[in-house]
Design an enzyme around this catalytic site. Structure first.
Site, PDB file in Angstrom:
ATOM      1  N   ARG A  70      -8.243  -3.555   6.710  1.00 41.95           N
ATOM      2  CA  ARG A  70      -7.238  -4.322   6.688  1.00 41.95           C
ATOM      3  C   ARG A  70      -6.715  -4.556   8.230  1.00 41.95           C
ATOM      4  NH1 ARG A  70      -3.656   0.245   4.310  1.00 41.95           N
ATOM      5  NH2 ARG A  70      -4.821   0.421   2.582  1.00 41.95           N
ATOM      6  N   GLU A 121      -4.536  -4.291  11.205  1.00 42.51           N
ATOM      7  CA  GLU A 121      -4.195  -3.278  11.374  1.00 42.51           C
ATOM      8  C   GLU A 121      -3.884  -4.109  12.851  1.00 42.51           C
ATOM      9  OE1 GLU A 121      -2.142  -0.621  10.498  1.00 42.51           O
ATOM     10  OE2 GLU A 121      -3.723   0.129   8.323  1.00 42.51           O
ATOM     11  N   ARG A 165      -5.962   7.043  13.773  1.00 41.64           N
ATOM     12  CA  ARG A 165      -6.658   7.633  12.854  1.00 41.64           C
ATOM     13  C   ARG A 165      -6.235   6.000  12.069  1.00 41.64           C
ATOM     14  NH1 ARG A 165      -1.159   9.170   9.681  1.00 41.64           N
ATOM     15  NH2 ARG A 165       0.648   7.888  10.960  1.00 41.64           N
ATOM     16  N   HIS A 166      -6.515   4.656  12.561  1.00 41.55           N
ATOM     17  CA  HIS A 166      -6.025   2.928  12.056  1.00 41.55           C
ATOM     18  C   HIS A 166      -7.150   2.481  12.522  1.00 41.55           C
ATOM     19  CE1 HIS A 166      -1.772   4.159  11.916  1.00 41.55           C
ATOM     20  NE2 HIS A 166      -2.129   3.444  10.615  1.00 41.55           N
ATOM     21  N   GLU A 206      -1.608  11.963   6.984  1.00 38.43           N
ATOM     22  CA  GLU A 206      -1.507  11.355   5.490  1.00 38.43           C
ATOM     23  C   GLU A 206      -3.209  11.331   5.769  1.00 38.43           C
ATOM     24  OE1 GLU A 206       0.458   8.088   5.403  1.00 38.43           O
ATOM     25  OE2 GLU A 206      -1.231   7.075   3.912  1.00 38.43           O
ATOM     26  N   SER A 252      -2.246   8.376  -0.162  1.00 36.74           N
ATOM     27  CA  SER A 252      -1.350   8.052  -1.028  1.00 36.74           C
ATOM     28  C   SER A 252      -0.885   7.380  -2.516  1.00 36.74           C
ATOM     29  CB  SER A 252      -0.730   6.811  -0.524  1.00 36.74           C
ATOM     30  OG  SER A 252      -1.007   5.601  -0.337  1.00 36.74           O
ATOM     31  N   ARG A 269     -10.867   9.650   7.066  1.00 41.12           N
ATOM     32  CA  ARG A 269      -9.302  10.504   7.591  1.00 41.12           C
ATOM     33  C   ARG A 269     -10.114  11.937   7.371  1.00 41.12           C
ATOM     34  NH1 ARG A 269      -3.354   7.596   7.467  1.00 41.12           N
ATOM     35  NH2 ARG A 269      -3.787   5.705   8.387  1.00 41.12           N
TER      36      ARG A 269
HETATM   37  O1  4AD Z   1      -1.555   4.588   1.919  1.00 46.55           O
HETATM   38  P1  4AD Z   1      -2.573   3.189   1.585  1.00 46.55           P
HETATM   39  O2  4AD Z   1      -2.193   2.459   2.091  1.00 46.55           O
HETATM   40  O3  4AD Z   1      -2.313   3.414   0.091  1.00 46.55           O
HETATM   41  C1  4AD Z   1      -3.063   1.901  -0.811  1.00 46.55           C
HETATM   42  O4  4AD Z   1      -4.015   1.609  -0.244  1.00 46.55           O
HETATM   43  C2  4AD Z   1      -2.747   2.465  -2.086  1.00 46.55           C
HETATM   44  N1  4AD Z   1      -3.419   0.960  -2.654  1.00 46.55           N
HETATM   45  C3  4AD Z   1      -3.361   4.358  -2.574  1.00 46.55           C
HETATM   46  C4  4AD Z   1      -2.843   4.199  -3.642  1.00 46.55           C
HETATM   47  O5  4AD Z   1      -3.707   4.169  -4.776  1.00 46.55           O
HETATM   48  N2  4AD Z   1      -1.741   3.742  -4.100  1.00 46.55           N
HETATM   49  O6  4AD Z   1      -4.170   3.901   2.232  1.00 46.55           O
HETATM   50  C5  4AD Z   1      -4.457   5.008   1.194  1.00 46.55           C
HETATM   51  C6  4AD Z   1      -5.812   5.874   2.761  1.00 46.55           C
HETATM   52  C7  4AD Z   1      -4.534   6.115   3.185  1.00 46.55           C
HETATM   53  O7  4AD Z   1      -3.867   7.415   2.681  1.00 46.55           O
HETATM   54  C8  4AD Z   1      -5.310   6.345   4.372  1.00 46.55           C
HETATM   55  O8  4AD Z   1      -6.368   7.857   4.257  1.00 46.55           O
HETATM   56  C9  4AD Z   1      -6.179   4.868   4.356  1.00 46.55           C
HETATM   57  O9  4AD Z   1      -6.540   4.938   2.947  1.00 46.55           O
HETATM   58  N3  4AD Z   1      -5.865   4.283   5.427  1.00 46.55           N
HETATM   59  C10 4AD Z   1      -6.958   4.337   6.613  1.00 46.55           C
HETATM   60  N4  4AD Z   1      -7.618   4.595   7.255  1.00 46.55           N
HETATM   61  C11 4AD Z   1      -7.867   3.958   7.671  1.00 46.55           C
HETATM   62  N5  4AD Z   1      -7.666   3.110   8.828  1.00 46.55           N
HETATM   63  C12 4AD Z   1      -6.599   2.502   7.545  1.00 46.55           C
HETATM   64  N6  4AD Z   1      -5.813   1.691   8.885  1.00 46.55           N
HETATM   65  C13 4AD Z   1      -6.014   3.621   7.111  1.00 46.55           C
HETATM   66  N7  4AD Z   1      -5.029   2.365   5.953  1.00 46.55           N
HETATM   67  C14 4AD Z   1      -4.815   3.833   5.208  1.00 46.55           C
END
Ligand code: 4AD
Length: 466
Positions: A238, A240, A246-247, A389, A392, A440
């Site tokens: 990502r 980001e 947490r990112h 979170e 998701s 996380r």
């Molecule tokens: O919420 P996210 O973006 O959802 C998806 O990627 C969907 N494809 C999931 C699905 O099957 N519908 O990311 C899922 C999880 C988040 O809840 C979080 O725990 C983690 O990935 N996450 C990160 N962890 C660390 N750094 C980041 N930048 C994160 N972004 C998401």
């Protein structure tokens, strides 16, 4: 005969036995020309080794050699296990080694950027020491990460990454025994998989491409390829712009995708049972590790129910409202509201782990299935630990025309994901799944305050080394 013994296993049961250990010289103290102590550490466990000059065993030269060692040098110690009269406070093991020989396997440079003993102290311990006038340097996060190979040697870090392994292992075991197949999807893909701008773009032999933001598209395509239940453990990228606790720009994703027979609650069933099993396995198999982490970073054990609590988004909004927090009923919850709801849920239901579902459609990715009864909501959910979170998930749209329409409505260039959309033209089952961020999970299970503590070599917007 002589045998290699891990420091971890040095206990009173071995009293009088001759052992050979290998580890690092964590602390070296000369008492006199005839006596010295070397604390040897092996993977977070420490033992005191005593060198005392005696005619047929230890020479004054050997004592001198031992006191000349630099801290963190690798040493072998040949000696006899003894039980000291007093309780030892500076080591994890309660026995001593009466040294016969000590060898240096590899010397560390004499001055280290991080003192491991200081890096292993709890905040409370540091405060106490500073008040008592002790000279010590607080090791800050950046220094830890710049010299991560040293920082990883602290007992808490040794334990944190063993928890990672346990979570992954239980994830895999649980899902395999539930009929899921482990897969690996490509990380080099043509277009973004979650929509949005947070992708690392790259040049793929002249074609625009990016690093996968999730296995989302391909795990669904595998469902179209008739693998009814799949999971993946792999890297997620990502780009980001979030400078938060947490990112990360790269993390380990635990993903699941499965056919749905009747209702998206089937996916939430898997989430609930899977995570109870993961938490149980951490508590049962990582007792020692958790205790070690707690020594440096004190935390209360996670409260979770046998039957995972599910609340609808609307119920959550109501709870917040009743507590005086106003939030947009069709918007997303911000971090603060999520935390607050976590507290309210804990007070009311006694759990720090729960599922919030039926989110407003507008805040979910394009592939999310709207609710049949009210299309302003969706068959989707987030999962929280201690108000933050970790997961998701959702039911997905499995009709290609509708999918393409939704992608366009969300401003996505459908050309870049045409192969994905076309996969649903040849007949596809209703399906859903979820994605978990491993770092996380470990961070929140242990109530740690920063995700960088649970990533071996964290990548964030400001860091791509070491
Ligand atoms: O919420 P996210 O973006 O959802 C998806 O990627 C969907 N494809 C999931 C699905 O099957 N519908 O990311 C899922 C999880 C988040 O809840 C979080 O725990 C983690 O990935 N996450 C990160 N962890 C660390 N750094 C980041 N930048 C994160 N972004 C998401």
């Amino acid at each position: 005969g002589r045998k290699w013994t891990p420091v971890k296993y040095l206990t009173e049961a071995l009293k009088g036995e001759e052992v050979l250990i290998r580890g690092r010289a964590q602390a070296i103290r000369a008492v006199s020309k005839k006596m010295a102590f070397v604390v040897v550490r092996e993977r977070g466990y420490t033992v005191q080794c005593v060198l005392s000059v005696s005619p047929d065993k230890v020479s004054p030269q050997m004592v001198k050699f031992a006191t000349s060692l630099s801290r963190e040098s690798y040493v072998d110690v040949d000696g006899v296990v003894a039980v000291p009269g007093e309780t030892l406070t500076g080591t994890t093991q309660q026995v001593e080694i009466l040294v016969r020989k000590i060898y240096c396997i590899d010397r560390a440079v004499p001055s280290l950027p991080i003192n491991i003993e200081d890096a292993a102290r709890s905040e409370a311990d540091i405060e106490k020491a500073l008040q008592a006038g002790e000279k010590l340097v607080r090791v800050n996060q950046d220094t830890r990460l710049n010299f991560r190979v040293l920082d990883l040697r602290t007992p808490a870090n040794q334990s944190i990454f063993r928890l990672h392994d346990q979570v992954e292992t239980t994830f895999r075991q649980f899902l395999r025994s539930d009929g899921f197949v482990g897969i690996h999807t490509p990380k080099l893909i043509a277009g973004s998989s979650e929509g949005g701008a947070a992708v690392f773009r790259l040049d793929y032999k002249g074609q625009p491409a990016c690093l996968a933001q999730s296995p989302q598209l391909h795990k669904q395509m595998v469902i179209c390829g008739d693998f009814a239940r799949v999971f993946e453990i792999g890297p997620v990228f990502r780009a980001e712009d979030s400078y938060t606790h947490r990112h990360l720009c790269e993390f380990t994703g635990l993903d699941v995708e499965m056919e749905i027979k009747e209702h998206y609650s089937e996916v939430m069933d898997v989430v609930g049972r899977l995570f109870v099993s993961i938490f149980d396995s951490l508590n049962e198999n990582c007792h020692k590790e958790l205790e070690t982490i707690r020594k440096q970073y004190p935390f209360e054990p996670l409260k979770y129910l046998r039957e995972t609590l599910r609340l609808t988004f609307e119920e959550g909004i109501q709870m917040l409202k009743a507590a005086g927090v106003e939030v947009d009923p069709l918007g997303d919850l911000n971090t603060e509201a999520e935390r607050k709801l976590g507290q309210l849920v804990l007070e009311k239901y006694g759990t720090e782990f729960y599922i919030l579902h039926r989110y407003p459609l507008g805040v979910r990715p394009f592939y999310t299935m709207p609710c049949y009864d009210d299309p302003s909501y969706s068959n989707s959910f987030d999962v929280f630990i201690r108000g933050e979170e970790i997961i998701s998930g959702a039911q997905r749209i499995h009709n290609s025309d509708f999918l393409s329409q939704r992608a366009e409505a969300c401003g996505i260039d459908v050309k870049t994901i045409s192969a994905y959309i076309d996969s649903f033209r040849y007949g596809a089952p209703p399906h859903g799944g979820f994605g978990v961020g491993l770092e996380r999970v470990v961070m929140l299970f242990c109530a740690l305050n920063n995700i960088r503590k649970t990533s071996l070599f964290p990548r964030d917007p400001l860091r791509i080394t070491p």
